[in-house]
Design an enzyme around this catalytic site. Structure first.
Site, PDB file in Angstrom:
ATOM      1  N   HIS A   1     -29.652-107.596  -9.569  1.00 60.31           N
ATOM      2  CA  HIS A   1     -28.682-107.815  -8.484  1.00 60.31           C
ATOM      3  C   HIS A   1     -29.396-108.228  -7.208  1.00 60.31           C
ATOM      4  O   HIS A   1     -28.972-109.170  -6.525  1.00 60.31           O
ATOM      5  CB  HIS A   1     -27.884-106.536  -8.243  1.00 60.31           C
ATOM      6  CG  HIS A   1     -26.982-106.602  -7.057  1.00 60.31           C
ATOM      7  ND1 HIS A   1     -25.684-107.090  -7.126  1.00 60.31           N
ATOM      8  CD2 HIS A   1     -27.183-106.255  -5.754  1.00 60.31           C
ATOM      9  CE1 HIS A   1     -25.142-107.040  -5.921  1.00 60.31           C
ATOM     10  NE2 HIS A   1     -26.030-106.527  -5.072  1.00 60.31           N
ATOM     11  N   GLU A   2     -30.492-107.535  -6.885  1.00 59.48           N
ATOM     12  CA  GLU A   2     -31.242-107.893  -5.680  1.00 59.48           C
ATOM     13  C   GLU A   2     -31.881-109.270  -5.813  1.00 59.48           C
ATOM     14  O   GLU A   2     -31.986-110.018  -4.843  1.00 59.48           O
ATOM     15  CB  GLU A   2     -32.306-106.830  -5.384  1.00 59.48           C
ATOM     16  CG  GLU A   2     -31.745-105.441  -5.139  1.00 59.48           C
ATOM     17  CD  GLU A   2     -30.659-105.411  -4.074  1.00 59.48           C
ATOM     18  OE1 GLU A   2     -30.703-106.229  -3.131  1.00 59.48           O
ATOM     19  OE2 GLU A   2     -29.731-104.585  -4.186  1.00 59.48           O
TER      20      GLU A   2
ATOM     21  N   HIS B   1     -29.525-111.862  -4.727  1.00 61.47           N
ATOM     22  CA  HIS B   1     -29.533-112.133  -3.286  1.00 61.47           C
ATOM     23  C   HIS B   1     -30.661-113.099  -2.918  1.00 61.47           C
ATOM     24  O   HIS B   1     -30.497-113.971  -2.073  1.00 61.47           O
ATOM     25  CB  HIS B   1     -29.702-110.833  -2.512  1.00 61.47           C
ATOM     26  CG  HIS B   1     -28.480-109.969  -2.515  1.00 61.47           C
ATOM     27  ND1 HIS B   1     -27.228-110.452  -2.191  1.00 61.47           N
ATOM     28  CD2 HIS B   1     -28.314-108.647  -2.797  1.00 61.47           C
ATOM     29  CE1 HIS B   1     -26.348-109.458  -2.270  1.00 61.47           C
ATOM     30  NE2 HIS B   1     -26.972-108.367  -2.642  1.00 61.47           N
TER      31      HIS B   1
ATOM     32  N   HIS C   1     -30.320-116.757  -1.164  1.00 62.78           N
ATOM     33  CA  HIS C   1     -31.099-117.174   0.008  1.00 62.78           C
ATOM     34  C   HIS C   1     -31.777-118.509  -0.249  1.00 62.78           C
ATOM     35  O   HIS C   1     -31.772-119.401   0.610  1.00 62.78           O
ATOM     36  CB  HIS C   1     -32.145-116.104   0.332  1.00 62.78           C
ATOM     37  CG  HIS C   1     -32.869-116.351   1.599  1.00 62.78           C
ATOM     38  ND1 HIS C   1     -34.137-115.876   1.846  1.00 62.78           N
ATOM     39  CD2 HIS C   1     -32.524-117.030   2.725  1.00 62.78           C
ATOM     40  CE1 HIS C   1     -34.523-116.245   3.043  1.00 62.78           C
ATOM     41  NE2 HIS C   1     -33.570-116.948   3.601  1.00 62.78           N
TER      42      HIS C   1
END
Length: 236
Positions: free
Chosen positions: A98-99, A102, A106
């Protein structure tokens, strides 16, 4: 002292947040006991996902705490908590992925992520000063005369300031849901987890998403409360 009926909105918001937090903790505990067949740790899974996604400029760091995982776009650092970094569970790999979602947002310039980043300063101010300004405005009756003859109370200013904190919570929803969607897709496409394990991750990330929904709902209820209080003061 008097009974403020708007407190019911605060109570509802608190109950939603507590329920969502309880759900994510219980779900994570359940699947943190399920070891992934790959045997990878959360950190190893994150490193592999970033590599396969062509992201070579993001560092992975260990951070203290449980479920304090986050991606820092300013410093390009993916921080994984105690319960994720060295864990070989399906839950840990799901959170790490999940991270990574991100980080991929980006890299690709995902618009909602950019908007959320721009809102951070205003949201921090709104969450800290919105409610105090409304309370001071109501108690002291402070306001400002506009050049055109209108009137703007301090309580109304507090409502608008708090609005940015609410807006931040709302914009966070698509950012988090999109990151989870990317995570599940990458785990499946990269062959890191089996279909049943991906489904387990979906349950973990789905429970985590409820915390963001609850936070947004709680903020909206608080905004409604502040609007009611500021308008009641103006009518008085």
């Amino acid at each position: 002292m008097f009974f403020d009926p708007t407190y019911i909105l605060v109570i509802i918001g608190a109950v939603l947040c507590i329920a969502a937090s309880s759900r994510v903790n219980s779900t994570y505990r359940k699947y943190s006991k399920v070891r992934s067949r790959s045997g990878m740790t959360g950190a190893e899974a994150a490193r592999r996902i970033l590599q396969l996604s062509g992201i070579n400029d993001v560092q992975i760091q260990h951070i203290a705490g449980d479920l304090t995982d986050h991606y820092d776009p300013t410093h390009k650092v993916l921080r994984l908590s105690d319960s994720v970094y060295g864990s070989r569970s399906v839950a840990a790999i799901g959170v790490a992925a999940h991270e990574c979602g991100h980080a991929l947002q980006h890299k690709e310039g995902y618009a909602p992520l950019k908007i959320r980043a721009m809102l951070v300063p205003a949201a921090n101010i709104g969450s800290k000063l919105g409610l105090p300004l409304v309370i001071l405005g109501i108690i002291l009756g402070i306001g400002f005369r506009l050049p055109g003859g209108g009137y703007f109370s301090l309580a109304q200013i507090g409502v608008w300031v708090f609005f940015f904190a609410v807006l931040f919570q709302i914009v966070t929803l698509p950012v988090e849901f999109n990151a989870s969607g990317r995570a599940l897709k990458m785990l499946g496409n990269y062959g890191m987890l089996g279909n049943d394990e991906v489904n387990d991750c979906r349950r973990v990330l789905g429970a985590a998403a409820l915390t963001y929904v609850a936070a947004a709902a709680s903020s909206l209820l608080q905004l409604l409360r502040l609007l009611y209080l500021s308008n009641s003061r103006r009518r008085d």
